[in-house]
Write a protein that holds these residues in place. Structure first.
Motif, PDB file in Angstrom:
ATOM      1  N   ASP A   1       0.819  -1.209   0.000  1.00 21.26           N
ATOM      2  CA  ASP A   1       0.000   0.000   0.000  1.00 21.26           C
ATOM      3  C   ASP A   1       0.853   1.259   0.000  1.00 21.26           C
ATOM      4  OD1 ASP A   1       0.433  -1.122   2.757  1.00 21.26           O
ATOM      5  OD2 ASP A   1      -0.273   0.884   3.315  1.00 21.26           O
ATOM      6  N   LYS A   2       2.020   1.175   0.623  1.00 23.42           N
ATOM      7  CA  LYS A   2       2.892   2.349   0.710  1.00 23.42           C
ATOM      8  C   LYS A   2       3.434   2.756  -0.653  1.00 23.42           C
ATOM      9  CE  LYS A   2       4.346   1.333   5.466  1.00 23.42           C
ATOM     10  NZ  LYS A   2       3.456   0.164   5.621  1.00 23.42           N
ATOM     11  N   SER A   3       3.437   1.827  -1.602  1.00 24.45           N
ATOM     12  CA  SER A   3       3.927   2.154  -2.945  1.00 24.45           C
ATOM     13  C   SER A   3       3.033   3.146  -3.658  1.00 24.45           C
ATOM     14  CB  SER A   3       4.039   0.874  -3.793  1.00 24.45           C
ATOM     15  OG  SER A   3       4.947  -0.043  -3.222  1.00 24.45           O
ATOM     16  N   PHE A   4       1.773   3.263  -3.211  1.00 22.43           N
ATOM     17  CA  PHE A   4       0.814   4.131  -3.886  1.00 22.43           C
ATOM     18  C   PHE A   4       0.428   5.351  -3.045  1.00 22.43           C
ATOM     19  CE2 PHE A   4       0.251  -0.209  -5.405  1.00 22.43           C
ATOM     20  CZ  PHE A   4       0.374  -0.039  -6.774  1.00 22.43           C
ATOM     21  N   ASP A   5       1.112   5.554  -1.937  1.00 21.41           N
ATOM     22  CA  ASP A   5       0.815   6.694  -1.062  1.00 21.41           C
ATOM     23  C   ASP A   5       1.628   7.891  -1.532  1.00 21.41           C
ATOM     24  OD1 ASP A   5      -0.151   8.258   0.920  1.00 21.41           O
ATOM     25  OD2 ASP A   5       0.874   7.234   2.567  1.00 21.41           O
ATOM     26  N   PHE A   6       1.222   8.431  -2.690  1.00 21.26           N
ATOM     27  CA  PHE A   6       2.046   9.417  -3.383  1.00 21.26           C
ATOM     28  C   PHE A   6       2.207  10.727  -2.616  1.00 21.26           C
ATOM     29  CE2 PHE A   6       0.112   7.155  -7.236  1.00 21.26           C
ATOM     30  CZ  PHE A   6       1.149   6.243  -7.298  1.00 21.26           C
ATOM     31  N   LEU A   7       1.284  11.039  -1.709  1.00 22.42           N
ATOM     32  CA  LEU A   7       1.343  12.311  -0.993  1.00 22.42           C
ATOM     33  C   LEU A   7       1.912  12.163   0.411  1.00 22.42           C
ATOM     34  CD1 LEU A   7      -2.075  13.897  -2.066  1.00 22.42           C
ATOM     35  CD2 LEU A   7       0.188  14.266  -3.064  1.00 22.42           C
ATOM     36  N   VAL A   8       2.632  11.082   0.680  1.00 26.25           N
ATOM     37  CA  VAL A   8       3.188  10.857   2.010  1.00 26.25           C
ATOM     38  C   VAL A   8       4.094  12.030   2.395  1.00 26.25           C
ATOM     39  CG1 VAL A   8       5.196   9.576   1.164  1.00 26.25           C
ATOM     40  CG2 VAL A   8       4.346   9.163   3.479  1.00 26.25           C
ATOM     41  N   GLY A   9       4.051  12.394   3.671  1.00 23.39           N
ATOM     42  CA  GLY A   9       4.825  13.535   4.140  1.00 23.39           C
ATOM     43  C   GLY A   9       6.312  13.252   4.229  1.00 23.39           C
ATOM     44  N   ALA A  10       7.070  14.322   4.388  1.00 21.13           N
ATOM     45  CA  ALA A  10       8.524  14.196   4.518  1.00 21.13           C
ATOM     46  C   ALA A  10       8.873  13.421   5.778  1.00 21.13           C
ATOM     47  CB  ALA A  10       9.158  15.582   4.559  1.00 21.13           C
ATOM     48  N   ASN A  11      10.028  12.782   5.761  1.00 19.12           N
ATOM     49  CA  ASN A  11      10.544  12.004   6.893  1.00 19.12           C
ATOM     50  C   ASN A  11       9.724  10.755   7.191  1.00 19.12           C
ATOM     51  OD1 ASN A  11      12.578  13.990   7.325  1.00 19.12           O
ATOM     52  ND2 ASN A  11      11.099  15.221   8.507  1.00 19.12           N
ATOM     53  N   GLN A  12       8.833  10.391   6.294  1.00 21.98           N
ATOM     54  CA  GLN A  12       8.077   9.149   6.418  1.00 21.98           C
ATOM     55  C   GLN A  12       8.720   8.094   5.520  1.00 21.98           C
ATOM     56  OE1 GLN A  12       5.385   8.688   8.504  1.00 21.98           O
ATOM     57  NE2 GLN A  12       5.890  10.745   9.243  1.00 21.98           N
ATOM     58  N   PRO A  13       8.492   6.801   5.829  1.00 17.94           N
ATOM     59  CA  PRO A  13       9.024   5.755   4.936  1.00 17.94           C
ATOM     60  C   PRO A  13       8.572   5.993   3.490  1.00 17.94           C
ATOM     61  CG  PRO A  13       8.151   4.794   6.957  1.00 17.94           C
ATOM     62  CD  PRO A  13       7.772   6.247   6.991  1.00 17.94           C
ATOM     63  N   HIS A  14       9.458   5.786   2.568  1.00 16.17           N
ATOM     64  CA  HIS A  14       9.191   5.935   1.134  1.00 16.17           C
ATOM     65  C   HIS A  14       9.011   7.387   0.716  1.00 16.17           C
ATOM     66  CE1 HIS A  14       8.630   1.579   0.776  1.00 16.17           C
ATOM     67  NE2 HIS A  14       7.863   1.651   1.843  1.00 16.17           N
ATOM     68  N   SER A  15       9.254   8.363   1.593  1.00 17.26           N
ATOM     69  CA  SER A  15       8.975   9.758   1.232  1.00 17.26           C
ATOM     70  C   SER A  15       9.833  10.225   0.056  1.00 17.26           C
ATOM     71  CB  SER A  15       9.186  10.672   2.445  1.00 17.26           C
ATOM     72  OG  SER A  15      10.530  10.600   2.911  1.00 17.26           O
ATOM     73  N   ALA A  16      11.106   9.814   0.020  1.00 20.76           N
ATOM     74  CA  ALA A  16      11.969  10.230  -1.084  1.00 20.76           C
ATOM     75  C   ALA A  16      11.498   9.629  -2.406  1.00 20.76           C
ATOM     76  CB  ALA A  16      13.416   9.815  -0.801  1.00 20.76           C
ATOM     77  N   GLU A  17      11.118   8.365  -2.358  1.00 14.67           N
ATOM     78  CA  GLU A  17      10.618   7.691  -3.561  1.00 14.67           C
ATOM     79  C   GLU A  17       9.332   8.346  -4.045  1.00 14.67           C
ATOM     80  OE1 GLU A  17       9.169   3.205  -4.915  1.00 14.67           O
ATOM     81  OE2 GLU A  17       9.767   3.610  -2.846  1.00 14.67           O
ATOM     82  N   MET A  18       8.439   8.672  -3.115  1.00 17.85           N
ATOM     83  CA  MET A  18       7.178   9.298  -3.496  1.00 17.85           C
ATOM     84  C   MET A  18       7.410  10.698  -4.049  1.00 17.85           C
ATOM     85  SD  MET A  18       4.883   6.979  -3.005  1.00 17.85           S
ATOM     86  CE  MET A  18       6.162   5.802  -3.465  1.00 17.85           C
TER      87      MET A  18
END
Length: 476
Positions: free
Chosen positions: A273-290
């Motif tokens: 699910d995290k692969s599609f969380d495009f608006l994830v905030g900074a300092n969160q897992p996958h944030s750089a990828e998003m």
């Protein structure tokens, strides 16, 4: 058609998460998820490696105006003065927006672009037109229907519906059924119907109506399922076995449901699910990828993520992450425009084509682990249920028209090529010698099943289910 609908008023989302989880699980029932493999083999196979061959089916909802897209006409030849003779009026001058050309777009005239054999209508735009070197455009397709549901289901399956009821399996289902890819969710159907009439549950698509449904399905819920189906299954435990109950036993729905449930939990445990969380905030897992994805697809808000560009990003992510092999997506809509449709059609088509251009650019720039780029391993088909009339009606719009066209791109497809044509009077479907594409008054119409057979043949798959030969001049 069953859809997973997101309850926007649900403050916690837990109940909806359970409903989505159940629907996803039930969608896979009838067999194991992954090519009929035993669960242990499935667990070992779900290593998130991209499929060697990927497929994307892109639907433009409502019936597109092909004069604006893949079957344009020169407005200096097909003038208003000749409309009574030609029954064709491009109407490009009625768009009245400087973002759109008033004539067909020829990529060879764009700076830095090589020579194209394909011309495009003004709605396609320069971003997608630059990828002409990956394309075949099929023109003059005879839809044999003016009904939305019939044309839509006809192009999904390659079989003319019975009444409006779909017949046969979706093309994505046919591909998954034959190839049995080792990916967690072989086929995703995003706001598009999906059918399976001859394969086990492993070939079923995971159907979602929006990105939030996909995230909820992959994330699941920590709570126990409280579905009616599960309650019914639980009720059979510890009870004397009779014939009806045996149907839910070792070889029945009880076991297949349990297998599907365990496999869905395995998928959920991978945090997809995290692969599609495009608006994830900074300092969160996958944030750089998003952040990279947001930049590629110009995603700045929830509206962007749920719109055409976000849908294109979802497709790319599913393929590149090795989550799915086939994605069928309703990319854009608002095309059933019978009134004042020129600018409306142009704007709605352009949003879809620009998003498609972003997807193609992303796949062209992304290396595939098997060598080459993802676009070298991906076949894309773009379609709508029919076209619009070549004459503009008294309300300033266009009505339903039999003739249609489609776009094929990528792996297994000849590039920079046009097959077929519509007539210069009323844009009637043409007749051809389908063995070589030459116009032939005694020849055959191009039908949706020819396009579907070509897609299957492009990957070396059995296309006999279509009962026609592929368009061989298109095959690479």
């Amino acid at each position: 058609m069953k859809k997973n609908r997101h309850d926007e008023n649900c403050s916690q989302g837990c109940a909806h998460g359970r409903r989505t989880f159940l629907k996803a699980t039930a969608g896979f029932m009838g067999s194991t998820l992954l090519g009929g493999l035993p669960f242990r083999a499935f667990a070992q196979a779900a290593e998130m490696a991209p499929a060697d061959r990927c497929f994307v089916f892109v639907y433009f909802n409502g019936g597109w105006d092909q004069l604006l897209a893949f079957d344009p006409r020169d407005p200096t030849e097909f003038t208003a003065d000749r409309a009574s003779e030609t029954k064709i009026l491009p109407g490009y001058d009625q768009i009245n927006d400087t973002r759109f050309e008033a004539r067909p777009l020829i990529p060879a005239e764009l700076p830095g672009v090589g020579r194209s054999n394909i011309d495009f209508g003004p709605a396609v735009g320069t971003e997608l037109a630059r990828h002409y070197d990956l394309m075949t455009v099929v023109r003059g397709i005879n839809m044999n229907t003016l009904g939305h549901e019939v044309g839509y289901r006809y192009f999904l399956t390659g079989k003319m519906p019975i009444g409006s009821a779909a017949r046969g399996s979706s093309t994505a289902t046919e591909i998954v059924g034959q190839m049995k890819p080792r990916v967690p969710i072989a086929s995703i159907s995003y706001n598009v119907e999906s059918y399976n009439d001859r394969y086990g549950g492993y070939a079923n698509a995971l159907r979602v109506s929006r990105r939030d449904d996909l995230i909820l399905t992959l994330k699941g819920s920590a709570d126990a399922l409280d579905s009616e189906l599960e309650k019914q299954l639980l009720d059979f435990r510890g009870q004397p076995v009779n014939c009806e109950q045996a149907a839910y036993g070792a070889r029945g729905v009880g076991t297949t449901y349990s297998n599907s449930q365990e496999q869905m939990r395995l998928i959920q445990s991978k945090g997809l699910d995290k692969s599609f969380d495009f608006l994830v905030g900074a300092n969160q897992p996958h944030s750089a990828e998003m952040a990279v994805i947001r930049t590629k697809y110009n995603l700045t808000s929830a509206n962007d993520v749920n719109g055409e560009r976000g849908r294109a990003a979802t497709v790319a992510t599913a393929l590149k992450k090795g989550i799915a092999q086939c994605v069928t997506i309703n990319l854009t809509g608002g095309l059933d425009t019978h009134f004042g449709s020129q600018l409306t059609q142009a704007n709605n088509q352009r949003r879809g084509f620009d998003a498609l251009a972003m997807l193609v650019k992303d796949l062209r720039e992304s290396d595939h682990p098997a060598g080459g780029t993802f676009m070298d391993h991906t076949t894309i088909m773009v379609f709508s249920e029919f076209s619009r009339t070549p004459l503009i009606n008294s309300s300033g719009g266009r009505d339903h028209h039999l003739s249609n066209s489609a776009l094929l791109m990528g792996a297994g497809i000849k590039h920079n090529f046009v097959f077929g044509r519509s007539g210069d009077i009323g844009m009637a479907p043409g007749t051809f010698d389908l063995r070589n594409g030459a116009s032939d008054p005694n020849g055959e119409n191009i039908l949706p099943e020819h396009v579907i057979a070509t897609v299957l043949a492009s990957a070396g798959l059995d296309y006999s289910i279509t009962r026609v030969e592929p368009l061989r001049p298109i095959l690479a």
